[in-house]
Design an enzyme around this catalytic site. Structure first.
Site, PDB file in Angstrom:
ATOM      1  N   HIS A 188      30.926  39.528  42.285  1.00 58.30           N
ATOM      2  CA  HIS A 188      30.540  40.800  41.680  1.00 58.30           C
ATOM      3  C   HIS A 188      29.499  41.541  42.509  1.00 58.30           C
ATOM      4  O   HIS A 188      29.407  42.760  42.446  1.00 58.30           O
ATOM      5  CB  HIS A 188      30.091  40.591  40.238  1.00 58.30           C
ATOM      6  CG  HIS A 188      31.263  40.358  39.341  1.00 58.30           C
ATOM      7  ND1 HIS A 188      31.693  39.109  39.011  1.00 58.30           N
ATOM      8  CD2 HIS A 188      32.145  41.224  38.796  1.00 58.30           C
ATOM      9  CE1 HIS A 188      32.776  39.218  38.269  1.00 58.30           C
ATOM     10  NE2 HIS A 188      33.078  40.486  38.123  1.00 58.30           N
ATOM     11  N   GLU A 431      44.862  38.340  34.323  1.00 62.33           N
ATOM     12  CA  GLU A 431      43.994  37.749  35.344  1.00 62.33           C
ATOM     13  C   GLU A 431      43.998  36.233  35.277  1.00 62.33           C
ATOM     14  O   GLU A 431      43.216  35.573  35.966  1.00 62.33           O
ATOM     15  CB  GLU A 431      42.568  38.314  35.270  1.00 62.33           C
ATOM     16  CG  GLU A 431      41.883  38.220  33.934  1.00 62.33           C
ATOM     17  CD  GLU A 431      40.490  38.843  33.951  1.00 62.33           C
ATOM     18  OE1 GLU A 431      39.948  39.124  35.023  1.00 62.33           O
ATOM     19  OE2 GLU A 431      39.934  39.040  32.846  1.00 62.33           O
ATOM     20  N   ASP A 455      40.231  37.561  39.594  1.00 58.77           N
ATOM     21  CA  ASP A 455      40.335  36.299  38.868  1.00 58.77           C
ATOM     22  C   ASP A 455      41.724  35.684  39.004  1.00 58.77           C
ATOM     23  O   ASP A 455      41.853  34.471  39.080  1.00 58.77           O
ATOM     24  CB  ASP A 455      39.964  36.496  37.391  1.00 58.77           C
ATOM     25  CG  ASP A 455      38.456  36.479  37.199  1.00 58.77           C
ATOM     26  OD1 ASP A 455      37.801  35.612  37.804  1.00 58.77           O
ATOM     27  OD2 ASP A 455      37.929  37.334  36.482  1.00 58.77           O
ATOM     28  N   CYS A 502      43.554  46.552  38.684  1.00 59.28           N
ATOM     29  CA  CYS A 502      42.166  47.010  38.791  1.00 59.28           C
ATOM     30  C   CYS A 502      41.298  46.044  39.599  1.00 59.28           C
ATOM     31  O   CYS A 502      40.113  46.277  39.785  1.00 59.28           O
ATOM     32  CB  CYS A 502      41.560  47.247  37.410  1.00 59.28           C
ATOM     33  SG  CYS A 502      41.449  45.749  36.433  1.00 59.28           S
TER      34      CYS A 502
HETATM   35  C1  PEP Z   1      39.373  40.912  38.216  1.00 63.88           C
HETATM   36  O1  PEP Z   1      39.177  39.753  37.855  1.00 63.88           O
HETATM   37  O2  PEP Z   1      40.164  41.227  39.106  1.00 63.88           O
HETATM   38  C2  PEP Z   1      38.629  42.021  37.580  1.00 63.88           C
HETATM   39  C3  PEP Z   1      38.949  43.280  37.810  1.00 63.88           C
HETATM   40  O3  PEP Z   1      37.568  41.728  36.795  1.00 63.88           O
HETATM   41  P1  PEP Z   1      36.162  41.176  37.338  1.00 63.88           P
HETATM   42  O4  PEP Z   1      36.146  41.346  38.827  1.00 63.88           O
HETATM   43  O5  PEP Z   1      35.094  41.948  36.666  1.00 63.88           O
HETATM   44  O6  PEP Z   1      36.197  39.740  36.919  1.00 63.88           O
HETATM   45 MG    MG Z   2      38.086  39.308  36.040  1.00 69.90          MG
END
Ligand code: PEP
Ligand code: MG
Length: 544
Positions: A188, A431, A455, A502
């Site tokens: 993140h 995910e 994920d 996303c």
């Molecule tokens: C993902 O897992 O691709 C996602 C968009 O969510 P995050 O990166 O916040 O886990």
């Molecule tokens: Mg995620």
């Protein structure tokens, strides 16, 4: 000149000076002391300093975020002056002849355990405040003053690694670039760096960190992952040129504003942007995204000292919806846990946090948290075009339970005479491999899927996205991942649902054609990637 190399996570060039990220070291040792009076005076002086710091923070918060959010710092000041708290510190010093740091840490443990054991949720939350004020006093005793380096110059922040909570608390106006010695490209922190629109490199290695000091001249090339410390004139010249080439390309991309996301053969796709907070809306609009495909609502929780209230959340969601003026805004419900930890949730330490108690698992087992968020979302829905999306789904049962809670909340709002829109799209993140594999069962229950490739990659390849050592094993184009996405797309369309992506892979233009051929309807990326992605889409010809 020294050269280092890491993984570039946002392609741009920065030339500036190093600022080493200093984490407050509040490690406390128990030492015997001779002079009790002197130790008591040290505590008093440290508390005075802590109160002065808090008073400054209070004023800043009052001006920037308003009275409601600033109040917590006033409470902290009062807690430092509390008689019981101070008596405990003094007693420990006097009876055990120990150092002030130890006495404060002991008192912190006693008081926070006491608060945590109370029945009242408000009092329980004070446990975190006691820890906070105690850490501040200890930092003052150890003389770790985090305010010491206030400079108006933008700096290149260099750290071992940064937690998401540390990244969000950095003053964005003072960050020229990021370099971390460790970390992985799907973490993140890397995602935040991309959203901040600044050059960023992760995994530059331990040797890099050992060889730099505050103020060193540094060049960061986020395209290649190259880093130059103390560069010679020739290298500086070369990178100044690269910087101006980047700016020229950026200007060319500006010409794509207002244009459609359409391929040469006429296939259209929606390009949306991801945000982490209300302040992300500006960049979404500036980059001409068609909507918001992912609002990571957990950042509201990460930036907060306590559970954000229904009212605070309602205000934030309403602002985003109004700011987007009728364009689609997909807000993902709380995805806390794993690397996104918040003290006041009091989550247990886990052996495998990524496989642990996170996201929807917390929401479904702590309905008071979930329902507060859903109430805020539903109330805000009348101010725009809202979609609500649920993270970390693995089963039909979870989705049934979510829908039951959603219906309960709608009924409560009706009973309270509060309005909500009847046209909210409901979606889930794909995910986990489980969700992709049973996507035929999930699709008829939703309006849309959004593939979280970050994920999905971690769980499909069994590679912890936080573990930098695994970078060589993370093949984001792995056939297994692409097959899961394709399978989900087919199942979504069969059931009349739409599907977007996303995760970070949505911005990988080497896969845009593949995604278009799968029939992906929407790609949601960090705002700075919207126009480069539009450029890529407009060059693709699916007839070939
Ligand atoms: C993902 O897992 O691709 C996602 C968009 O969510 P995050 O990166 O916040 O886990
Ligand atoms: Mg995620």
């Amino acid at each position: 000149m020294n050269k280092f190399h890491g993984t570039g996570v946002y392609g741009a060039v920065a030339i500036g000076n190093v600022s080493l990220f200093k984490r407050q070291d509040t490690t406390v040792r128990r030492t015997k002391i001779e002079n009790i009076d002197a130790e008591l005076k040290r505590v008093a002086a440290a508390e005075e300093k802590a109160i002065a710091q808090l008073s400054e923070i209070y004023e800043k918060a009052l001006a920037e975020v308003g009275e409601t959010h600033a109040q917590i710092f006033e409470i902290h000041m009062m807690m430092i002056e509390d008689d019981d708290y101070n008596e405990s510190i003094q007693n420990i010093i006097k009876t055990q002849s120990v150092n002030a740091e130890y006495a404060v840490a002991e008192t912190s443990d006693i008081f926070s355990e006491m608060f945590a054991g109370m029945d009242d949720a408000y009092m329980q939350a004070r446990a975190t405040d006691v820890k906070d004020i105690s850490n501040r006093i200890i930092a003052c005793l150890l003389d770790n003053d985090e305010t010491e380096k206030s400079t108006s110059e933008k700096m290149v922040i260099c750290a071992d690694d940064l937690a998401p909570s540390e990244t969000v608390s950095l003053d964005k106006d003072k960050v020229l670039a990021f370099v971390t010695a460790f970390g992985s490209s799907n973490s993140h922190t890397a995602i935040l760096a991309r959203n901040m629109n600044i050059p960023a490199i992760i995994g530059a290695g331990e040797e890099f960190l050992r060889s730099i000091s505050d103020g060193d001249k540094i060049i960061v090339d986020g395209h290649t992952g190259d880093i130059f410390v103390d560069p010679d004139n020739e290298t500086v010249e070369k990178y100044l040129k690269k910087q101006s080439d980047d700016n020229r390309k950026k200007k060319l991309l500006q010409e794509l504003k207002g244009k459609e996301n359409v391929t040469l053969d006429g296939t259209k796709i929606n390009i949306y942007a991801n945000i982490g907070g209300v302040d992300g809306v500006g960049a979404v609009l500036q980059n001409d995204a068609g909507g918001i495909g992912l609002f990571r609502s957990e950042f509201l929780y990460l930036e907060s000292e306590d559970f954000p209230t229904e009212e605070a959340q309602f205000t934030a969601y309403k602002k985003v919806l109004e700011g987007m003026a009728g364009k689609k805004v997909i807000i993902r419900t709380l995805d806390i846990g794993a690397d996104k930890q918040v003290d006041y949730f009091n989550l247990d330490k886990e052996e495998n946090p990524a496989l642990g108690y996170r996201a929807i698992r917390i929401c479904l087992t702590r309905p008071e948290i979930f329902k507060t968020q859903l109430r805020a979302l539903l109330r805000a829905s009348v101010f725009g075009n809202l979609g609500i999306m649920f993270p970390m789904i693995t089963s039909v049962k979870e989705l049934q339970d979510i829908k039951a809670v959603l219906e309960e909340v709608k009924k409560e709002l009706k009973d309270d005479g509060l309005e909500y829109s009847e046209n909210i799209e409901i979606g889930i993140m794909i995910e986990t491999p489980a969700a992709a594999i049973i996507s035929d069962k999930l699709a008829p229950m939703v309006d849309f899927f959004s593939v979280g490739t970050n994920d999905l990659t971690q769980y499909t390849l069994a590679c912890d996205r936080q573990n930098a050592k695994l970078e060589p094993f993370i093949d984001t184009h792995h056939e297994a991942i692409l097959r899961l996405i394709e399978m989900s797309a087919e199942n979504a369309h069969k059931a009349g649902a739409w599907i977007g992506i996303c995760g970070e892979l949505a911005a990988d233009t080497s896969l845009t054609e593949t995604f278009l051929r799968m029939g992906i309807d929407e790609l949601s990326v960090s705002a700075p990637f919207v126009l480069p992605l539009r450029d890529a889409v407009r060059k693709i010809d699916l007839r070939k």
